[in-house]
Motif scaffolding. Structure first.
Motif, PDB file in Angstrom:
ATOM      1  N   UNK A   1       0.812  -1.219   0.000  1.00  0.00           N
ATOM      2  CA  UNK A   1       0.000   0.000   0.000  1.00  0.00           C
ATOM      3  C   UNK A   1       0.844   1.268   0.000  1.00  0.00           C
ATOM      4  N   UNK A   2       2.100   1.161  -0.386  1.00  0.00           N
ATOM      5  CA  UNK A   2       3.014   2.298  -0.268  1.00  0.00           C
ATOM      6  C   UNK A   2       2.675   3.444  -1.207  1.00  0.00           C
ATOM      7  N   UNK A   3       1.873   3.183  -2.228  1.00  0.00           N
ATOM      8  CA  UNK A   3       1.508   4.242  -3.180  1.00  0.00           C
ATOM      9  C   UNK A   3       0.074   4.740  -2.963  1.00  0.00           C
ATOM     10  N   UNK A   4      -0.496   4.386  -1.811  1.00  0.00           N
ATOM     11  CA  UNK A   4      -1.861   4.794  -1.489  1.00  0.00           C
ATOM     12  C   UNK A   4      -1.808   5.761  -0.311  1.00  0.00           C
ATOM     13  N   UNK A   5      -2.491   6.875  -0.437  1.00  0.00           N
ATOM     14  CA  UNK A   5      -2.524   7.902   0.603  1.00  0.00           C
ATOM     15  C   UNK A   5      -3.971   8.055   1.070  1.00  0.00           C
ATOM     16  N   UNK A   6      -4.176   7.930   2.385  1.00  0.00           N
ATOM     17  CA  UNK A   6      -5.527   7.857   2.941  1.00  0.00           C
ATOM     18  C   UNK A   6      -5.742   8.993   3.928  1.00  0.00           C
ATOM     19  N   UNK A   7      -6.930   9.560   3.882  1.00  0.00           N
ATOM     20  CA  UNK A   7      -7.329  10.617   4.810  1.00  0.00           C
ATOM     21  C   UNK A   7      -7.465  10.041   6.217  1.00  0.00           C
ATOM     22  N   UNK A   8      -6.913  10.693   7.236  1.00  0.00           N
ATOM     23  CA  UNK A   8      -6.982  10.146   8.595  1.00  0.00           C
ATOM     24  C   UNK A   8      -8.264  10.556   9.311  1.00  0.00           C
ATOM     25  N   UNK A   9      -8.507   9.877  10.434  1.00  0.00           N
ATOM     26  CA  UNK A   9      -9.553  10.333  11.338  1.00  0.00           C
ATOM     27  C   UNK A   9      -9.076  11.592  12.062  1.00  0.00           C
ATOM     28  N   UNK A  10      -9.989  12.510  12.290  1.00  0.00           N
ATOM     29  CA  UNK A  10      -9.676  13.743  13.011  1.00  0.00           C
ATOM     30  C   UNK A  10     -10.294  13.643  14.402  1.00  0.00           C
ATOM     31  N   UNK A  11      -9.454  13.721  15.422  1.00  0.00           N
ATOM     32  CA  UNK A  11      -9.942  13.558  16.795  1.00  0.00           C
ATOM     33  C   UNK A  11     -10.980  14.610  17.146  1.00  0.00           C
ATOM     34  N   UNK A  12     -10.769  15.830  16.673  1.00  0.00           N
ATOM     35  CA  UNK A  12     -11.744  16.886  16.943  1.00  0.00           C
ATOM     36  C   UNK A  12     -13.121  16.560  16.399  1.00  0.00           C
ATOM     37  N   UNK A  13     -13.179  15.892  15.248  1.00  0.00           N
ATOM     38  CA  UNK A  13     -14.467  15.510  14.671  1.00  0.00           C
ATOM     39  C   UNK A  13     -15.131  14.406  15.484  1.00  0.00           C
ATOM     40  N   UNK A  14     -14.335  13.502  16.052  1.00  0.00           N
ATOM     41  CA  UNK A  14     -14.900  12.463  16.913  1.00  0.00           C
ATOM     42  C   UNK A  14     -15.577  13.086  18.134  1.00  0.00           C
ATOM     43  N   UNK A  15     -14.916  14.072  18.723  1.00  0.00           N
ATOM     44  CA  UNK A  15     -15.494  14.759  19.882  1.00  0.00           C
ATOM     45  C   UNK A  15     -16.748  15.543  19.479  1.00  0.00           C
ATOM     46  N   UNK A  16     -16.718  16.141  18.301  1.00  0.00           N
ATOM     47  CA  UNK A  16     -17.898  16.878  17.828  1.00  0.00           C
ATOM     48  C   UNK A  16     -19.087  15.942  17.630  1.00  0.00           C
ATOM     49  N   UNK A  17     -18.832  14.793  17.027  1.00  0.00           N
ATOM     50  CA  UNK A  17     -19.915  13.838  16.768  1.00  0.00           C
ATOM     51  C   UNK A  17     -20.601  13.413  18.057  1.00  0.00           C
ATOM     52  N   UNK A  18     -19.826  13.269  19.113  1.00  0.00           N
ATOM     53  CA  UNK A  18     -20.363  12.694  20.341  1.00  0.00           C
ATOM     54  C   UNK A  18     -20.892  13.745  21.312  1.00  0.00           C
ATOM     55  N   UNK A  19     -20.115  14.774  21.576  1.00  0.00           N
ATOM     56  CA  UNK A  19     -20.448  15.685  22.668  1.00  0.00           C
ATOM     57  C   UNK A  19     -21.316  16.868  22.245  1.00  0.00           C
ATOM     58  N   UNK A  20     -21.235  17.296  21.007  1.00  0.00           N
ATOM     59  CA  UNK A  20     -22.021  18.466  20.592  1.00  0.00           C
ATOM     60  C   UNK A  20     -23.525  18.243  20.738  1.00  0.00           C
ATOM     61  N   UNK A  21     -24.092  17.131  20.251  1.00  0.00           N
ATOM     62  CA  UNK A  21     -25.545  16.930  20.441  1.00  0.00           C
ATOM     63  C   UNK A  21     -25.944  16.832  21.907  1.00  0.00           C
ATOM     64  N   UNK A  22     -25.104  16.204  22.734  1.00  0.00           N
ATOM     65  CA  UNK A  22     -25.445  16.065  24.153  1.00  0.00           C
ATOM     66  C   UNK A  22     -25.424  17.426  24.837  1.00  0.00           C
ATOM     67  N   UNK A  23     -24.390  18.217  24.530  1.00  0.00           N
ATOM     68  CA  UNK A  23     -24.302  19.554  25.136  1.00  0.00           C
ATOM     69  C   UNK A  23     -25.453  20.442  24.685  1.00  0.00           C
ATOM     70  N   UNK A  24     -25.877  20.287  23.464  1.00  0.00           N
ATOM     71  CA  UNK A  24     -26.977  21.112  22.936  1.00  0.00           C
ATOM     72  C   UNK A  24     -28.307  20.731  23.581  1.00  0.00           C
TER      73      UNK A  24
END
Length: 420
Positions: free
Chosen positions: A331-354
């Motif tokens: 897979x050395x010639x494949x470049x993949x977008x990573x997970x963003x930790x900030x987005x994980x926190x947004x997915x989980x905590x933003x609806x609860x806080x709202x």
């Protein structure tokens, strides 16, 4: 292509009909195996063990298993409806794939098929006295299996479709998906460059369908990038919603004649799945908490329970090194977008806080949970924690009407985050 078929086999094996079909086939084979083994039975054995009783036993199994299967199916459907109304429709798929439920239903259906085939074969007289001995022994084994399945099924019914049990299942699959992704943050490839220079020298490949990415077949992409001049820059992850105007990736050194093979490496579906999409699991957990906080339910306890589970799930982020793991040669010639930790926190905590902004008990638990995650030592996590804590505090401060609650929350946050 092999990886793609593995994915489809995994998804198919979790469908209720799959195990039911296997158990039914096993029941037919088991009922007919007596014909093969009959010649090896001693002549005097049938009269010693009373093999003639097998007729009545098979009749009892056939009638009782039909009733039990019907009752179990109706109970299962009711549990699905309860989970849809009280938890979230997105979690129902986990109940459908529940192995205990599927094994119980498959055992009941397979036992019914086994007894039915046995009764038909007995009525034709093809077993003979020796064949009845084999059928009698197998029937006793089936009875033991039925009793075991019934006991497990009774125990499972006490929690099937309940809010706590369904939430625990969502937590389990989310944690599993997140662990898998953290072990291979770039799915075995290279990290996608933060700058977009590759877009100037590569061409985009667009999907022909609309839906969610459910699986990414990295070996298939590796097969297309065997040429040293080829490069693939993957722009989407499992869980991304794509349409014909959204590029799946940018490719370099690949002819357009390979575009169809390239698209086949991206498995699209109508719905998101939990297996390779940890953000979906976090979103479902947040949805459970939001529904519990709605005026129709007013269940702050469930929201607080979800927050506690969120700490367990997100705590695994600190257990994995931030350094880039080694790249697999294929897979050395494949470049993949990573997970963003900030987005994980947004997915989980933003609806609860709202949705819990007006409730002091929810906000207190939320601030304590964020502070707990912030103490794990990961700088990226700490930045996400501070952001979520500030946003949650601002929402609560504007929504709450009691000045005492505002002061209490403000003092608590100052104590928890005084050094951050």
């Amino acid at each position: 292509m092999i990886e793609r078929w593995k994915w489809f086999l995994l998804r198919t094996s979790k469908r209720p009909w799959f195990r039911a079909s296997l158990y039914s086939l096993l029941g037919v084979v088991t009922a007919l195996v007596a014909l093969v083994l009959a010649p090896y039975i001693p002549d005097e054995l049938p009269t010693k063990i009373g093999a003639d009783a097998v007729d009545n036993i098979l009749g009892i199994i056939a009638s009782s298993m039909l009733a039990v299967t019907t009752f179990s199916l109706s109970t299962t459907v009711s549990a699905y409806g309860s989970a849809t109304n009280n938890v979230t429709p997105r979690a129902t798929s986990l109940l459908v794939e529940d192995p205990t439920t599927q094994n119980a239903l498959s055992t009941f259906i397979g036992s019914f098929i086994f007894s039915l085939v046995g009764i038909i074969a007995l009525s034709t007289g093809i077993y003979g006295a020796k064949g009845r001995v084999i059928l009698f022994a197998v029937t006793l084994s089936v009875i033991v299996l039925i009793v075991y399945a019934l006991l497990r099924w009774i125990d499972r019914l006490s929690s099937l479709g309940r809010v706590g049990d369904t939430t625990a299942q969502v937590e389990h699959v989310t944690l599993k998906a997140l662990h898998q992704r953290l072990e291979q943050p770039y799915l075995g490839g290279n990290p996608l460059p933060e700058n977009s220079f590759y877009k100037t020298q590569a061409r985009p490949v667009f999907p022909t369908r609309i839906g969610y990415i459910q699986h990414l077949d990295m070996p298939a992409l590796a097969k297309l990038t065997r040429d040293e001049r080829s490069r693939v820059y993957v722009n989407v992850l499992p869980g991304s919603f794509v349409d014909p105007s959204c590029p799946l990736a940018w490719v370099e050194g690949l002819d357009e004649q390979h575009d169809d093979e390239f698209r086949d490496a991206f498995v699209l579906g109508e719905q998101r799945t939990f297996e390779h999409d940890p953000r979906f699991g976090l979103s479902v957990m947040a949805e459970i908490a939001s529904r519990a906080l709605s005026p129709g339910f007013n269940d702050q306890g469930t929201a607080i329970d979800v927050i506690g589970r969120a700490v367990r799930v997100l705590a695994c982020l600190a257990k994995h090194p931030e350094a880039t793991p080694p790249v697999e040669q294929a897979f050395s010639r494949i470049y993949v977008k990573p997970l963003v930790i900030g987005e994980l926190f947004d997915d989980l905590f933003t609806p609860i806080a709202r949705d819990g902004a007006t409730m002091i008990e929810v906000n207190i638990r939320l601030q304590k949970a964020l502070a707990c995650l912030g103490r794990l030592g990961n700088t990226t996590i700490q930045a996400a924690v501070v952001k979520q804590s500030e946003l949650a505090f601002k929402r609560a401060y504007q929504a709450m009407t009691m000045e005492a609650d505002k002061q209490r929350l403000s003092q608590l946050r100052a104590e928890l985050f005084h050094d951050q």
